[in-house]
Design an enzyme around this catalytic site. Structure first.
Site, short mmCIF file in Angstrom:
data_model
loop_
_atom_site.label_atom_id
_atom_site.label_comp_id
_atom_site.label_asym_id
_atom_site.label_seq_id
_atom_site.Cartn_x
_atom_site.Cartn_y
_atom_site.Cartn_z
CE LYS A 1 -3.90 -0.22 2.29
NZ LYS A 1 -4.91 -0.34 3.38
N GLY B 1 -8.17 6.75 -1.26
CA GLY B 1 -9.20 6.62 -2.28
C GLY B 1 -9.11 5.32 -3.06
N GLY B 2 -8.50 4.28 -2.46
CA GLY B 2 -8.42 2.99 -3.13
C GLY B 2 -7.29 2.88 -4.14
CD GLU C 1 -3.21 -2.47 6.09
OE1 GLU C 1 -2.96 -1.43 6.72
OE2 GLU C 1 -4.11 -2.54 5.23
CD GLU D 1 -8.05 5.38 3.42
OE1 GLU D 1 -6.87 5.59 3.07
OE2 GLU D 1 -9.00 5.41 2.62
CG ASN E 1 -11.37 8.89 3.74
OD1 ASN E 1 -10.36 8.94 3.07
ND2 ASN E 1 -12.15 7.82 3.75
NE ARG F 1 -11.81 12.60 0.82
CZ ARG F 1 -12.61 11.58 0.58
NH1 ARG F 1 -13.92 11.73 0.79
NH2 ARG F 1 -12.17 10.43 0.14
CB VAL G 1 -18.77 10.23 -2.13
CG1 VAL G 1 -19.89 10.03 -3.16
CG2 VAL G 1 -17.54 10.82 -2.80
NE ARG H 1 -19.58 6.48 -3.87
CZ ARG H 1 -18.35 6.75 -3.45
NH1 ARG H 1 -17.39 7.00 -4.34
NH2 ARG H 1 -18.06 6.74 -2.16
#
Length: 505
Positions: free
Chosen positions: A161, A167-168, A203, A292, A294, A296, A299, A341
């Site tokens: 990683k 974001g993948g 990981e 992780e 995020n 922010r 979505v 989405r």
């Protein structure tokens, strides 16, 4: 935190998230500023704000990623706050720092918080110190010479990683030792190109597992609110497609543990604003691990809004103005919400991007449905930016009711002129595995790769052509002529739609 009244917000973003933030600002009497590139001259988000400022040509690096142009636009228009949306500069610590150095409120975390959580290795270290469970892995970035030793200690399969990723992106699975060297070189190369940071770490690969995230708010003083978890396991290439809350498999006991872990992280960081802790959940063992954070708005934030009744953008603004969360009770969560989405992609041709003019548009209204979009008839969908066009969200008293309402909402959407993922959303909502809540992070890709439909039997197309021809002749009969019982083939088909029965010619 020093209190200050926000009077004008510039959104350093485009598309549906910009329109979404403008809605909340309008409700609270706050003036708005949009920024746009030359590719977005006719974009609806430009006209949804009180003012709009051009910031550059179509490439994101020359427009939406130009921090100096965005801060200059805020200064020129008198904006006293900047909302970053998601994507672009939303998790750029340098941008956050420059905004606040300019005397403008950044509606998000501090630069130090973004930097700490943006470095995945440091994030793991900090969360482990705060008592948050982390996936077994390397203690820091790994050099190629140490790969074999670290991989043997962690065990296969494992993941390489990107330390500065998110974001993948920048993730590669490795199943055996002989794959390590090549995978390492590819991952470091991708990480350097995507994030400007070639560091990678190892990981353990936990599979099968679910991707469950926790929404929090922090006031910057160590106080936080837990707003529930979201189920985000239906993904393609590590990109989420369907999200819901609550998770169909998280028990009350596990939910409490996730809440405590997330709030411990908020306290450890003295986190400010809206944030999301992402966990990998092993439902057979009822164990979860930190992936992780995020830093922010996500979505998928609408599903949390529908079950809590909170406007998360309004909360971001209030925290930016100095609101304290000390002593506040967590909002009650009611019912179930599901989001799909909608991308400008053809899901039946390998998710090939689809661009061109939107020649027809119908975005339906529904009592318990919501569509967040930035669309209009005649607008051009370009290849310059992320292909997400909109999000369809539905609420229900139960999970089954929410899924039924989302299915109906998706069936009523019409976006003509381009391909979209709407038909796939309908398929997913009707699938047995989704309705049963029995899936993990690998389910959707396996389902998409299922064998194609069997070949059409000989003569079937000719038979279908005859049926269509007879139906067309029936429509041309003069008034008063005999009509087949039930209103004809298409009338019967319309009434039978959704019943599981098929109309017969």
């Amino acid at each position: 935190m020093k209190k200050r009244k926000i009077t004008k917000v510039l959104v350093a973003n485009r598309g549906e998230i910009a329109v979404r933030v403008f809605h909340t600002c309008r409700e609270h009497g706050i003036a708005t500023v949009a920024v746009y590139s030359d590719a977005d001259v006719a974009s609806p988000h430009r006209y949804a704000a009180d003012q709009a400022v051009r910031i550059g040509p179509p490439p994101a690096a020359e427009s939406y990623l130009r921090a100096s142009a965005i801060i200059d636009a805020a200064r020129r228009t008198g904006a006293d706050a900047i909302h970053p949306g998601y994507g672009f500069l939303s998790e750029n610590s340098a941008f956050s720092g420059e905004v606040e150095a300019a005397g403008i409120t950044f509606l998000g975390p501090t630069a130090a918080q973004i930097a700490a959580m943006g470095d995945k290795v440091e994030a793991r270290t900090r969360m482990a110190a705060a008592g948050v469970p982390v996936i077994p892995g390397s203690e820091g970035p790994v050099e190629e010479k140490d790969l074999a030793r670290e991989a043997k200690r962690i065990g296969f399969p494992l993941l390489l990683k990107a330390a500065g990723g998110g974001g993948g992106k920048g993730i590669r699975r490795v199943d055996a030792a002989d794959e390590l060297a090549a995978a390492y070189r590819r991952t470091t190369s991708e990480a350097g190109a995507a994030f400007g940071d070639r560091r990678v770490y190892l990981e353990r690969f936990v599979h099968p597992a679910r991707h469950v995230e926790v929404q929090v708010l922090g006031d910057g003083e160590g106080n936080g609110l837990f707003l529930g978890e979201r189920e985000c396991s239906l993904q393609r290439h590590h990109q989420k497609l369907v999200e819901e809350t609550p998770s169909p498999v998280v028990t009350s006991a596990v939910r409490t543990q996730m809440r405590d872990a997330a709030l411990a992280g908020v306290r450890a960081l003295s986190y400010r604003g809206a944030g999301t802790f992402e966990f990998l959940y092993d439902e057979t063992r009822e164990e979860f691990y930190f992936l992780e954070m995020n830093t922010r708005l996500q979505v998928e934030h609408p599903v949390t809004e529908l079950v809590t009744g909170l406007d998360l953008v309004a909360e971001q603004i209030a925290i930016g103005e100095g609101k304290s969360l000390e002593g506040l009770k967590e909002p009650k969560r009611r019912g179930h919400a599901v989001e799909f989405r909608i991308y400008a992609e053809d899901p039946y041709r390998g998710f090939r991007p689809s661009t061109g003019l939107v020649r027809a548009l119908r975005l339906p209204h529904a009592p318990f449905g919501r569509i967040d979009a930035c669309l209009r008839e005649g607008m051009e969908v370009t290849p310059w930016y992320d292909p997400m066009l909109a999000k369809a969200i539905a609420w229900g008293r139960t999970r089954a009711e929410a899924i039924a309402r989302l299915t109906t909402l998706l069936r009523r959407i019409r976006i003509g002129g381009i391909h979209t993922t709407v038909p796939l959303g309908i398929e997913i909502c009707r699938s047995d595995f989704f309705r049963a809540g029995e899936f993990h992070t690998g389910t959707l890709e396996a389902w998409l790769d299922r064998p194609a439909l069997p070949a059409v039997p000989p003569g079937a197309l000719e038979q279908l052509a005859g049926i269509v021809a007879r139906a067309q002749l029936a429509r041309r009969r003069p008034v008063g002529s005999e009509v087949p019982e039930g209103g004809g083939l298409w009338g019967r088909a319309g009434r039978l739609e959704g019943t599981g029965r098929k109309a017969r010619p």
